[in-house]
Design a protein around this motif. Structure first.
Motif, PDB file in Angstrom:
ATOM      1  N   TRP A  55      43.187  25.786  32.649  1.00 63.16           N
ATOM      2  CA  TRP A  55      42.076  26.745  32.735  1.00 63.16           C
ATOM      3  C   TRP A  55      42.347  27.823  33.774  1.00 63.16           C
ATOM      4  CZ3 TRP A  55      37.802  22.449  33.248  1.00 63.16           C
ATOM      5  CH2 TRP A  55      37.585  21.871  31.988  1.00 63.16           C
ATOM      6  N   LEU A  56      42.959  27.431  34.892  1.00 62.52           N
ATOM      7  CA  LEU A  56      43.105  28.348  36.021  1.00 62.52           C
ATOM      8  C   LEU A  56      44.536  28.836  36.218  1.00 62.52           C
ATOM      9  CD1 LEU A  56      40.632  26.387  38.228  1.00 62.52           C
ATOM     10  CD2 LEU A  56      40.383  28.800  37.679  1.00 62.52           C
ATOM     11  N   GLY A  57      45.405  28.559  35.248  1.00 62.17           N
ATOM     12  CA  GLY A  57      46.760  29.097  35.279  1.00 62.17           C
ATOM     13  C   GLY A  57      47.562  28.699  36.499  1.00 62.17           C
ATOM     14  N   LEU A  58      47.580  27.412  36.831  1.00 66.30           N
ATOM     15  CA  LEU A  58      48.223  26.937  38.057  1.00 66.30           C
ATOM     16  C   LEU A  58      49.569  26.273  37.824  1.00 66.30           C
ATOM     17  CD1 LEU A  58      45.086  25.355  39.799  1.00 66.30           C
ATOM     18  CD2 LEU A  58      46.002  27.665  40.084  1.00 66.30           C
ATOM     19  N   ARG A 110      41.747  30.098  43.284  1.00 66.94           N
ATOM     20  CA  ARG A 110      41.851  29.356  42.022  1.00 66.94           C
ATOM     21  C   ARG A 110      42.132  27.880  42.277  1.00 66.94           C
ATOM     22  NH1 ARG A 110      46.142  33.277  39.728  1.00 66.94           N
ATOM     23  NH2 ARG A 110      46.832  31.457  38.521  1.00 66.94           N
ATOM     24  N   VAL A 111      42.975  27.601  43.254  1.00 70.69           N
ATOM     25  CA  VAL A 111      43.268  26.206  43.599  1.00 70.69           C
ATOM     26  C   VAL A 111      42.014  25.533  44.159  1.00 70.69           C
ATOM     27  CG1 VAL A 111      44.646  24.666  45.066  1.00 70.69           C
ATOM     28  CG2 VAL A 111      45.714  26.665  43.984  1.00 70.69           C
ATOM     29  N   ALA A 112      41.270  26.254  45.004  1.00 73.37           N
ATOM     30  CA  ALA A 112      40.053  25.686  45.587  1.00 73.37           C
ATOM     31  C   ALA A 112      39.033  25.355  44.494  1.00 73.37           C
ATOM     32  CB  ALA A 112      39.452  26.653  46.599  1.00 73.37           C
ATOM     33  N   ILE A 113      38.907  26.229  43.511  1.00 74.91           N
ATOM     34  CA  ILE A 113      37.978  25.984  42.400  1.00 74.91           C
ATOM     35  C   ILE A 113      38.450  24.776  41.590  1.00 74.91           C
ATOM     36  CG2 ILE A 113      37.060  26.925  40.251  1.00 74.91           C
ATOM     37  CD1 ILE A 113      37.286  29.718  41.590  1.00 74.91           C
ATOM     38  N   ALA A 114      39.755  24.716  41.341  1.00 68.80           N
ATOM     39  CA  ALA A 114      40.307  23.587  40.584  1.00 68.80           C
ATOM     40  C   ALA A 114      40.060  22.274  41.315  1.00 68.80           C
ATOM     41  CB  ALA A 114      41.798  23.798  40.344  1.00 68.80           C
ATOM     42  N   ARG A 115      40.285  22.260  42.618  1.00 74.09           N
ATOM     43  CA  ARG A 115      40.065  21.035  43.399  1.00 74.09           C
ATOM     44  C   ARG A 115      38.597  20.604  43.326  1.00 74.09           C
ATOM     45  NH1 ARG A 115      41.365  21.092  49.749  1.00 74.09           N
ATOM     46  NH2 ARG A 115      39.470  22.352  49.720  1.00 74.09           N
ATOM     47  N   LEU A 127      34.570  35.448  45.767  1.00 74.08           N
ATOM     48  CA  LEU A 127      35.531  36.553  45.694  1.00 74.08           C
ATOM     49  C   LEU A 127      35.400  37.533  46.854  1.00 74.08           C
ATOM     50  CD1 LEU A 127      35.357  37.437  41.872  1.00 74.08           C
ATOM     51  CD2 LEU A 127      36.557  35.575  43.037  1.00 74.08           C
ATOM     52  N   SER A 128      34.473  37.298  47.771  1.00 71.42           N
ATOM     53  CA  SER A 128      34.184  38.300  48.808  1.00 71.42           C
ATOM     54  C   SER A 128      35.348  38.539  49.750  1.00 71.42           C
ATOM     55  CB  SER A 128      32.951  37.890  49.608  1.00 71.42           C
ATOM     56  OG  SER A 128      33.181  36.673  50.294  1.00 71.42           O
ATOM     57  N   ALA A 129      36.233  37.549  49.919  1.00 73.36           N
ATOM     58  CA  ALA A 129      37.363  37.710  50.841  1.00 73.36           C
ATOM     59  C   ALA A 129      38.607  38.278  50.165  1.00 73.36           C
ATOM     60  CB  ALA A 129      37.704  36.361  51.481  1.00 73.36           C
ATOM     61  N   LEU A 130      38.508  38.594  48.853  1.00 76.76           N
ATOM     62  CA  LEU A 130      39.674  39.055  48.105  1.00 76.76           C
ATOM     63  C   LEU A 130      39.703  40.572  48.000  1.00 76.76           C
ATOM     64  CD1 LEU A 130      39.650  36.515  45.126  1.00 76.76           C
ATOM     65  CD2 LEU A 130      40.734  36.292  47.373  1.00 76.76           C
ATOM     66  N   ASP A 131      40.913  41.126  47.926  1.00 80.73           N
ATOM     67  CA  ASP A 131      41.032  42.563  47.675  1.00 80.73           C
ATOM     68  C   ASP A 131      40.798  42.831  46.195  1.00 80.73           C
ATOM     69  OD1 ASP A 131      43.427  41.941  46.290  1.00 80.73           O
ATOM     70  OD2 ASP A 131      44.624  42.257  48.086  1.00 80.73           O
ATOM     71  N   GLN A 132      40.713  44.112  45.836  1.00 79.50           N
ATOM     72  CA  GLN A 132      40.357  44.475  44.466  1.00 79.50           C
ATOM     73  C   GLN A 132      41.378  43.974  43.448  1.00 79.50           C
ATOM     74  OE1 GLN A 132      37.476  45.785  43.300  1.00 79.50           O
ATOM     75  NE2 GLN A 132      36.814  45.517  45.422  1.00 79.50           N
ATOM     76  N   ALA A 133      42.662  44.021  43.810  1.00 73.71           N
ATOM     77  CA  ALA A 133      43.702  43.553  42.883  1.00 73.71           C
ATOM     78  C   ALA A 133      43.543  42.058  42.615  1.00 73.71           C
ATOM     79  CB  ALA A 133      45.090  43.858  43.448  1.00 73.71           C
ATOM     80  N   SER A 134      43.267  41.284  43.671  1.00 76.01           N
ATOM     81  CA  SER A 134      43.092  39.839  43.498  1.00 76.01           C
ATOM     82  C   SER A 134      41.854  39.535  42.675  1.00 76.01           C
ATOM     83  CB  SER A 134      42.992  39.158  44.864  1.00 76.01           C
ATOM     84  OG  SER A 134      44.209  39.296  45.592  1.00 76.01           O
ATOM     85  N   LYS A 135      40.792  40.313  42.880  1.00 80.79           N
ATOM     86  CA  LYS A 135      39.578  40.111  42.086  1.00 80.79           C
ATOM     87  C   LYS A 135      39.860  40.356  40.607  1.00 80.79           C
ATOM     88  CE  LYS A 135      36.189  41.228  45.670  1.00 80.79           C
ATOM     89  NZ  LYS A 135      35.095  42.127  46.084  1.00 80.79           N
ATOM     90  N   ARG A 136      40.598  41.429  40.309  1.00 82.08           N
ATOM     91  CA  ARG A 136      40.930  41.708  38.906  1.00 82.08           C
ATOM     92  C   ARG A 136      41.734  40.566  38.298  1.00 82.08           C
ATOM     93  NH1 ARG A 136      41.801  46.992  40.888  1.00 82.08           N
ATOM     94  NH2 ARG A 136      44.037  46.585  41.036  1.00 82.08           N
ATOM     95  N   ASP A 137      42.628  39.978  39.097  1.00 82.64           N
ATOM     96  CA  ASP A 137      43.470  38.897  38.592  1.00 82.64           C
ATOM     97  C   ASP A 137      42.676  37.621  38.310  1.00 82.64           C
ATOM     98  OD1 ASP A 137      45.680  40.515  38.736  1.00 82.64           O
ATOM     99  OD2 ASP A 137      46.363  39.743  40.678  1.00 82.64           O
ATOM    100  N   PHE A 184      39.320  37.290  37.664  1.00 84.71           N
ATOM    101  CA  PHE A 184      38.190  37.383  36.740  1.00 84.71           C
ATOM    102  C   PHE A 184      38.447  36.680  35.401  1.00 84.71           C
ATOM    103  CE2 PHE A 184      35.849  40.971  38.937  1.00 84.71           C
ATOM    104  CZ  PHE A 184      34.671  40.256  39.056  1.00 84.71           C
ATOM    105  N   PRO A 185      39.595  36.905  34.746  1.00 88.34           N
ATOM    106  CA  PRO A 185      39.798  36.228  33.449  1.00 88.34           C
ATOM    107  C   PRO A 185      39.724  34.710  33.542  1.00 88.34           C
ATOM    108  CG  PRO A 185      41.388  37.999  33.741  1.00 88.34           C
ATOM    109  CD  PRO A 185      40.700  37.820  35.061  1.00 88.34           C
ATOM    110  N   TYR A 186      40.175  34.141  34.669  1.00 91.37           N
ATOM    111  CA  TYR A 186      40.111  32.689  34.834  1.00 91.37           C
ATOM    112  C   TYR A 186      38.662  32.227  34.989  1.00 91.37           C
ATOM    113  CZ  TYR A 186      45.122  33.153  35.597  1.00 91.37           C
ATOM    114  OH  TYR A 186      46.451  33.435  35.441  1.00 91.37           O
ATOM    115  N   LEU A 187      37.867  32.994  35.740  1.00 90.62           N
ATOM    116  CA  LEU A 187      36.457  32.644  35.888  1.00 90.62           C
ATOM    117  C   LEU A 187      35.724  32.761  34.553  1.00 90.62           C
ATOM    118  CD1 LEU A 187      35.589  34.344  39.303  1.00 90.62           C
ATOM    119  CD2 LEU A 187      36.160  31.953  38.862  1.00 90.62           C
ATOM    120  N   GLU A 188      36.098  33.754  33.758  1.00 91.64           N
ATOM    121  CA  GLU A 188      35.493  33.886  32.431  1.00 91.64           C
ATOM    122  C   GLU A 188      35.847  32.693  31.552  1.00 91.64           C
ATOM    123  OE1 GLU A 188      35.247  38.721  31.895  1.00 91.64           O
ATOM    124  OE2 GLU A 188      37.182  37.737  31.671  1.00 91.64           O
TER     125      GLU A 188
END
Length: 359
Positions: free
Chosen positions: A120-123, A141-146, A161-171, A173-177
């Motif tokens: 699900w989280l591409g790990l 993603r690892v924290a959510i998986a755990r 997502l508040s501690a992530l930069d915009q590029a990381s947020k874009r990356d 989002f598809p996993y959260l969806e």
């Protein structure tokens, strides 16, 4: 008789802040707690988790966790909590961190298994790395998986997502969806980002000063012209749609929704048949009395005015319109409302640029 969904009634206070809520939330999907910093979102989440002392009642899909006679302690509540900071064990690999979450759950209670969250989280390609070798988005993603490997019956996410930069947020989002569309457990997601809520939530609770200003399904609540949270500048609607056509020459996609279709630019190049959510800001929508094809708008939609509301700032009006059964908002000057003679029930043409639609 079991109570459906999540019933959350809390009263708690400290110093000058007081939380008073009475909510009946869906028992599945993603519910967003939305509002400015300090409005009570995290306090409510902590009450649900049992981390904040409060009086009231909490039941989750029929099981009572708190009432006048019951208070299930934090460590016995079958929930998982994802914080802003990941708190991964630095001495363990991704595999080790996931195994820690999995082993904490008794075998008889395990409903989610490691390979599921890895997929699900591409790990898969990260399993032997330690946290210092992961990006911010990968760590989250690892924290959510755990957290999911605790097989929770409720997942709480506090601005993940508040501690992530915009590029990381874009990356991420598809996993959260993917999680939203896959999990059969309810998720309560705290955010002050309208963009996050629009993309992920099914249900929204708008909060201010410890109280609920509005709540309901995402589409209908965001499409309110009175904008209960005074979000006129960022007011937007969410339009569920399905990709029906791609124009590779001009890098556009056409998505059908209930009532019509919209052209928009999408660099992800989705396949036809893909379900999407289109976010359309009210400030990017204009209104004409008739369709005029001698201009640059790619989306000209026949619509009807349903209602209007003056904004807090003078001279501006939010107009709600319907294309078929789908609601849109237009943020225009009150002078334009007067010049066009807009009134409920009036037939008009909705104009939306393709470049401003966000998927």
């Amino acid at each position: 008789m079991k109570e459906p969904g999540i019933l959350a009634r809390f009263e708690t206070g400290f110093e000058r802040f007081r939380l008073e809520v009475d909510l009946e939330l869906p028992g599945d999907g993603v519910t967003a707690l939305f509002g400015h910093s300090g409005c009570g979102k995290t306090t409510l989440l902590r009450c649900i988790a049992g981390l904040q002392a409060s009086s009231g009642r909490l039941s989750v899909n029929g099981d009572v966790w708190q009432d006048s006679n019951t208070s299930v302690p934090v460590h016995k509540r079958p929930l998982a909590y994802v914080f802003q900071e990941t708190s991964l064990f630095p001495h363990l690999s991704v595999s080790g961190n996931l195994d820690f979450g999995y082993r904490r759950t008794p075998a008889a209670q395990r409903r989610i298994h490691p390979q599921q969250v890895i997929d699900w989280l591409g790990l898969g390609h990260l399993m032997e790395r330690r946290p210092e070798r992961l990006s911010g988005g990968e760590r989250q993603r690892v924290a959510i998986a755990r957290a999911l490997l605790n097989s929770p019956r409720l997942l709480l996410m506090d601005e993940p997502l508040s501690a992530l930069d915009q590029a990381s947020k874009r990356d991420i989002f598809p996993y959260l969806e993917t999680l939203r569309d896959t999990l059969d457990i309810p998720v309560i997601y705290v955010s002050h980002s309208a963009a996050e809520v629009a993309r992920l939530a099914d249900y929204i609770v708008m909060m201010d000063q410890g109280r609920v200003l509005a709540e309901g399904g995402l589409q209908e609540t965001l499409a309110r012209p009175d904008q209960p949270f005074a979000l006129e500048h960022d007011a937007a609607v969410i339009v569920p749609a399905v990709i029906r056509e791609r124009d590779d020459q001009w890098h556009l996609c056409r998505a059908e929704f209930e009532g019509g279709s919209l052209w928009f630019r999408d660099d992800r190049q989705p396949e036809t048949g893909t379900a999407v959510r289109l976010q359309i800001l009210a400030r990017d929508v204009s209104i004409a009395l008739a369709a005029n094809h001698d201009q640059s708008f790619q989306n000209l939609l026949p619509a009807r005015v349903t209602d209007m509301a003056a904004e807090q700032r003078p001279g501006l009006t939010t107009v709600r319109l319907h294309v078929g059964e789908t609601a849109f908002l237009a943020r225009i000057t009150s002078r334009a409302v007067h010049q066009l003679g807009l009134a409920p029930g009036m037939a008009v043409c909705l104009q939306i640029k393709s470049v401003v639609i966000v998927e």
